[in-house]
Write an enzyme that holds these catalytic residues in place. Sequence first.
Site, mmCIF file in Angstrom:
data_model
loop_
_atom_site.group_PDB
_atom_site.id
_atom_site.type_symbol
_atom_site.label_atom_id
_atom_site.label_comp_id
_atom_site.label_asym_id
_atom_site.label_seq_id
_atom_site.Cartn_x
_atom_site.Cartn_y
_atom_site.Cartn_z
ATOM 1 N N LYS A 27 0.846 -1.242 -0.080
ATOM 2 C CA LYS A 27 0.199 0.125 0.103
ATOM 3 C C LYS A 27 0.804 1.327 0.048
ATOM 4 C CE LYS A 27 -3.837 -0.169 2.272
ATOM 5 N NZ LYS A 27 -4.196 -0.605 3.438
ATOM 6 N N MET A 109 -5.685 -7.384 8.774
ATOM 7 C CA MET A 109 -5.023 -6.283 9.775
ATOM 8 C C MET A 109 -5.923 -5.061 10.090
ATOM 9 S SD MET A 109 -0.933 -6.702 8.958
ATOM 10 C CE MET A 109 -1.253 -6.445 7.471
ATOM 11 N N HIS A 489 -16.261 -8.601 1.865
ATOM 12 C CA HIS A 489 -15.027 -9.373 2.473
ATOM 13 C C HIS A 489 -15.246 -10.956 1.979
ATOM 14 C CE1 HIS A 489 -13.204 -12.141 5.522
ATOM 15 N NE2 HIS A 489 -12.355 -11.096 5.583
ATOM 16 N N ARG A 595 2.903 -48.222 -10.486
ATOM 17 C CA ARG A 595 3.266 -49.046 -9.401
ATOM 18 C C ARG A 595 2.458 -50.296 -9.804
ATOM 19 N NH1 ARG A 595 2.520 -43.767 -6.477
ATOM 20 N NH2 ARG A 595 4.622 -43.510 -5.141
ATOM 21 N N GLU A 778 16.418 -44.394 -4.145
ATOM 22 C CA GLU A 778 15.571 -44.200 -2.917
ATOM 23 C C GLU A 778 16.261 -44.319 -1.778
ATOM 24 O OE1 GLU A 778 11.267 -45.726 -3.832
ATOM 25 O OE2 GLU A 778 12.671 -47.219 -4.307
ATOM 26 N N SER A 797 15.407 -43.046 -11.550
ATOM 27 C CA SER A 797 14.177 -42.224 -10.959
ATOM 28 C C SER A 797 14.257 -41.993 -9.390
ATOM 29 C CB SER A 797 13.133 -43.022 -11.493
ATOM 30 O OG SER A 797 11.883 -42.250 -11.064
ATOM 31 N N GLY A 799 13.007 -41.707 -6.155
ATOM 32 C CA GLY A 799 11.746 -42.276 -5.622
ATOM 33 C C GLY A 799 11.985 -41.074 -4.177
ATOM 34 N N THR A 800 11.612 -39.932 -4.330
ATOM 35 C CA THR A 800 11.719 -38.954 -2.983
ATOM 36 C C THR A 800 10.923 -39.299 -1.923
ATOM 37 O OG1 THR A 800 10.430 -37.463 -4.715
ATOM 38 C CG2 THR A 800 12.891 -37.067 -4.620
ATOM 39 N N ASP A 802 10.556 -42.156 -0.493
ATOM 40 C CA ASP A 802 11.657 -42.956 0.507
ATOM 41 C C ASP A 802 12.937 -42.219 0.775
ATOM 42 O OD1 ASP A 802 10.361 -45.524 1.350
ATOM 43 O OD2 ASP A 802 10.132 -46.029 -0.962
ATOM 44 N N CYS A 864 9.917 -39.436 -9.219
ATOM 45 C CA CYS A 864 8.476 -39.801 -9.238
ATOM 46 C C CYS A 864 8.036 -39.677 -8.031
ATOM 47 C CB CYS A 864 8.663 -41.416 -9.745
ATOM 48 S SG CYS A 864 9.422 -42.511 -9.066
HETATM 49 C C1 PEP Z 1 9.074 -42.978 -3.807
HETATM 50 O O1 PEP Z 1 9.584 -43.658 -2.608
HETATM 51 O O2 PEP Z 1 9.381 -41.803 -3.810
HETATM 52 C C2 PEP Z 1 8.214 -43.601 -4.685
HETATM 53 C C3 PEP Z 1 7.781 -43.068 -5.629
HETATM 54 O O3 PEP Z 1 7.818 -44.755 -4.330
HETATM 55 P P1 PEP Z 1 6.617 -45.448 -3.308
HETATM 56 O O4 PEP Z 1 6.066 -43.992 -2.722
HETATM 57 O O5 PEP Z 1 5.594 -46.307 -3.814
HETATM 58 O O6 PEP Z 1 7.347 -45.971 -2.169
HETATM 59 MG MG MG Z 2 9.484 -45.739 -2.896
#
Ligand code: PEP
Ligand code: MG
Length: 908
Positions: A27, A109, A489, A595, A778, A797, A799-800, A802, A864
Amino acid sequence: MEKKRVYSFGDGKAEGRADMKNLLGGKGANLAEMNLIGVPVPPGFTITTEVCGEYYSIGGERVRELLDTEVRAAIKGVEALMKNNFGDVSNPLLLSVRSGARASMPGMMDTILNLGLNDEVVAGLARKTGNERFAWDSYRRFVQMYGDVVLGMKPVEKTEIDPFEKIIEEVKEEAGVKLDNELSVENLKDLVARFKKAVFEQTGKNFPVDPYEQLWGAIMAVFNSWMNERAILYRKMEGIPAEWGTAVTVQAMVFGNMGDTSATGVCFSRDAATGENLFNGEYLINAQGEDVVAGIRTPQQITKVGSVRWAERGAISEADRASKYPSMEECMPEIYAELDAIQRRLEGHYLDMQDMEFTVQEGKLWILQTRNGKRTGSAMVKIACDLLKESKITEEQALLRIETNKLDELLHPIFDKKALKSAKLLTKGLPASPGAATGQIVFFADDAAAWKAEGKKVIIVRQETSPEDLQGMEASEGILTTRGGMTSHAAVVARGMGKCCITGAGEMIVDYKERTLTVGGTVLHEGECISINGSTGEVFLGEVATVAAEMDEDFKMILALADKYAQLKVRTNADTPRDAAKAREFGAVGIGLCRTEHMFFEADKIKAMREMILSNTVEDRVKALDKILPYQRKDFYEIFKTMQGLPVTVRLLDPPLHEFVPHDDKNQREMAETMGIELSVLQERIKKLEEHNPMLGHRGCRLGNTYPEITRMQTKAILGACCQLVKEGIECHPEIMVPLVGILYEFKEQERVIRETAEEVFAEENIRVDFKVGTMIEVPRAALTADRIASSAEFFSFGTNDLTQMTFGYSRDDISSFLPEYLEKKILKVDPYQVLDQKGVGQLISMATERGRAVRPDLKVGICGEHGGEPSSVKFCHRIGLNYVSCSPFRVPLARVAAAQAAVEEKK
Ligand code: PEP
Ligand code: MG
């Protein structure tokens, strides 16, 4: 030099600028900028956001001392420009005191208007203006606002109305009038006296009479409101850091309540709900700013077009409209023309849709605020596309205008046309924020939150909403109010939240005490179900069925633009042909994770699967696997067929086997019978499968390595299906992925089984199909030894899910036991399972990618885990050079835009 804490503006000059938002708040910075470009703005000054930090570290008393000289000097400047004096009884200057953070936080506010009035000054103001009614109306508003904001006058019970509103109702009843503006001067004087008495009774304090005392109280109250509950909640929702603080802007008052040549209003340079390029807004004659947004009087439209449309929606005749609710364009044509020219200038200057507040004081127009307007997801997309088509912004800018999280709204379901035909229409209101919502009626914000926590879907129904209702609005599927217009609002906040909202449904009567909603002859109680259509303003009885939304042309245009700029590809996580088809519709260019375990849960498959798991010998296991094979092959056939030659990464069986076995008596008995063994023997075998830490136990490639026959069966199913499709003329690009690898030899062993089986399949089918064998990363050890693993694996790939689990050591399944407290205490800023931890997990990803590519330069790398559909994580993946992200189908459009934004931001 002493630090500068106060920045003045007025009469075409300003110490600040638009790009000083961090210091002056949105503002303050925009008020300065408007001065510099010649827009009429009442003079004033802004106290910086840094002072807010000081307020919280050294306290209000010290801050007041630090500010004293600068504030007094700035007020002298305003007095000189306004030719009046603060606290002067014959020619008084009155002030407004408002908040303003870096990011807009509408209504969260506090604000105080008409500051500087007391019993003597009000008399002077009345003499000077010759308008006693105006002077006393301003005074009673001031006491009311100051009492509420600075002195903390609140209703004691939630079902009670505001203590001041209660007094107003009493006085109106005694005077025998209905509307506030019918109150006489004597009534207003009476109100002020009663307000002050109530303040003393409830707070034990006298209302301050010294104008500077009032000013310091107001400034500190605004700083204090940075930490009020609703502001904290809003920041949480919008991801605004608490460290930013708010600025305070003090400005000369201009008055929209000085009679019939005065007015006040809010307007938008484009439609904030639909994005249509149509100037629109609402105003009230002889009123003050808060009246428009508070929804107490139903405001009139600014443009004639808007007014006609509004009347059509409410089925008001043209004659009634023109006489009772004329637009500003019709009532005040000259002022309207000036306002229209200014809104064009401001949009042209900021190159974005503007949300402006203005006041007309006795025929003179003043702009009080401009900011980039909050808008719905579809308005956001349309406005970006239109500004691009109008050559006002570039393609890159259009992409950066997209708040990716808001794209979700465009994919939300809409009401099914067929179901609508038989639905019972209860009433109509204003279509304040589009979408479809169905839920149980609740009347109070805390109930909405509590019911939602119980898993219920609710629609919050109120006469009007206030910032106190924020949490309840957030918890609701939709918002319905009886009062207020398109700028109330409820409307503004709902659009910001992307929630469906109807305002001004004036036929409805809401009774908070009885907790009922009455329309015509129908009385609905709390808990009964209604459906609301925020795109048309229609309210229906009961539940109306919904269908998936269709992508419109503007959305498609943004996505096409995204693909033009993005380097990172977007694949999808899909386990069924239906998900795969949906993801393709949304533009996925492959499957990054299929999967396979989910395929086993259907009736016949689960039996064979259980038989396989509970077998005692390899022969028995193979026999059971032979039963599963045709099913799996058929599933893969359908998925590959749907993907029509796009790459598909199929992951081998991953979860602990214990998840598949029967745990209840009936199913265990049935299973024992099928397998021809005693129940006790079966139970013994099940018991043996139990693990203390299944997530770290016998799962992932540890299964395939101990039961290679599973890997063999799955390879046969994948490649067999592909051979069949290739024979039918459909291209296939299978990528077989080994999960949870930590050691090179775990991978190599699985790769050997896969390649041997492949040769058998190709010999049998008499055809070959190109395929790749790669791994998930992973386990931190896999990331650390990525160079060794890449010597065999053809792709990675991440596997974020795990990888996050094993990097932090936070169990995926148990994090909720401590996460809320960690977030509360700011030990963690965000949930690492939602937003990729770039410093830790991200470091492993980027290091593993580098190491992998050092030995295999063409290594394809993707991610993934759930993070593949989260914008900041997607951008990170671009920056470290991954090839693709893979996310659930409904996140695909968002990920495409985030990927493009990352590329554009990098270029900049
Ligand atoms: C992971 O672990 O990121 C994954 C994609 O596998 P999942 O979630 O099936 O363990
Ligand atoms: Mg996994």
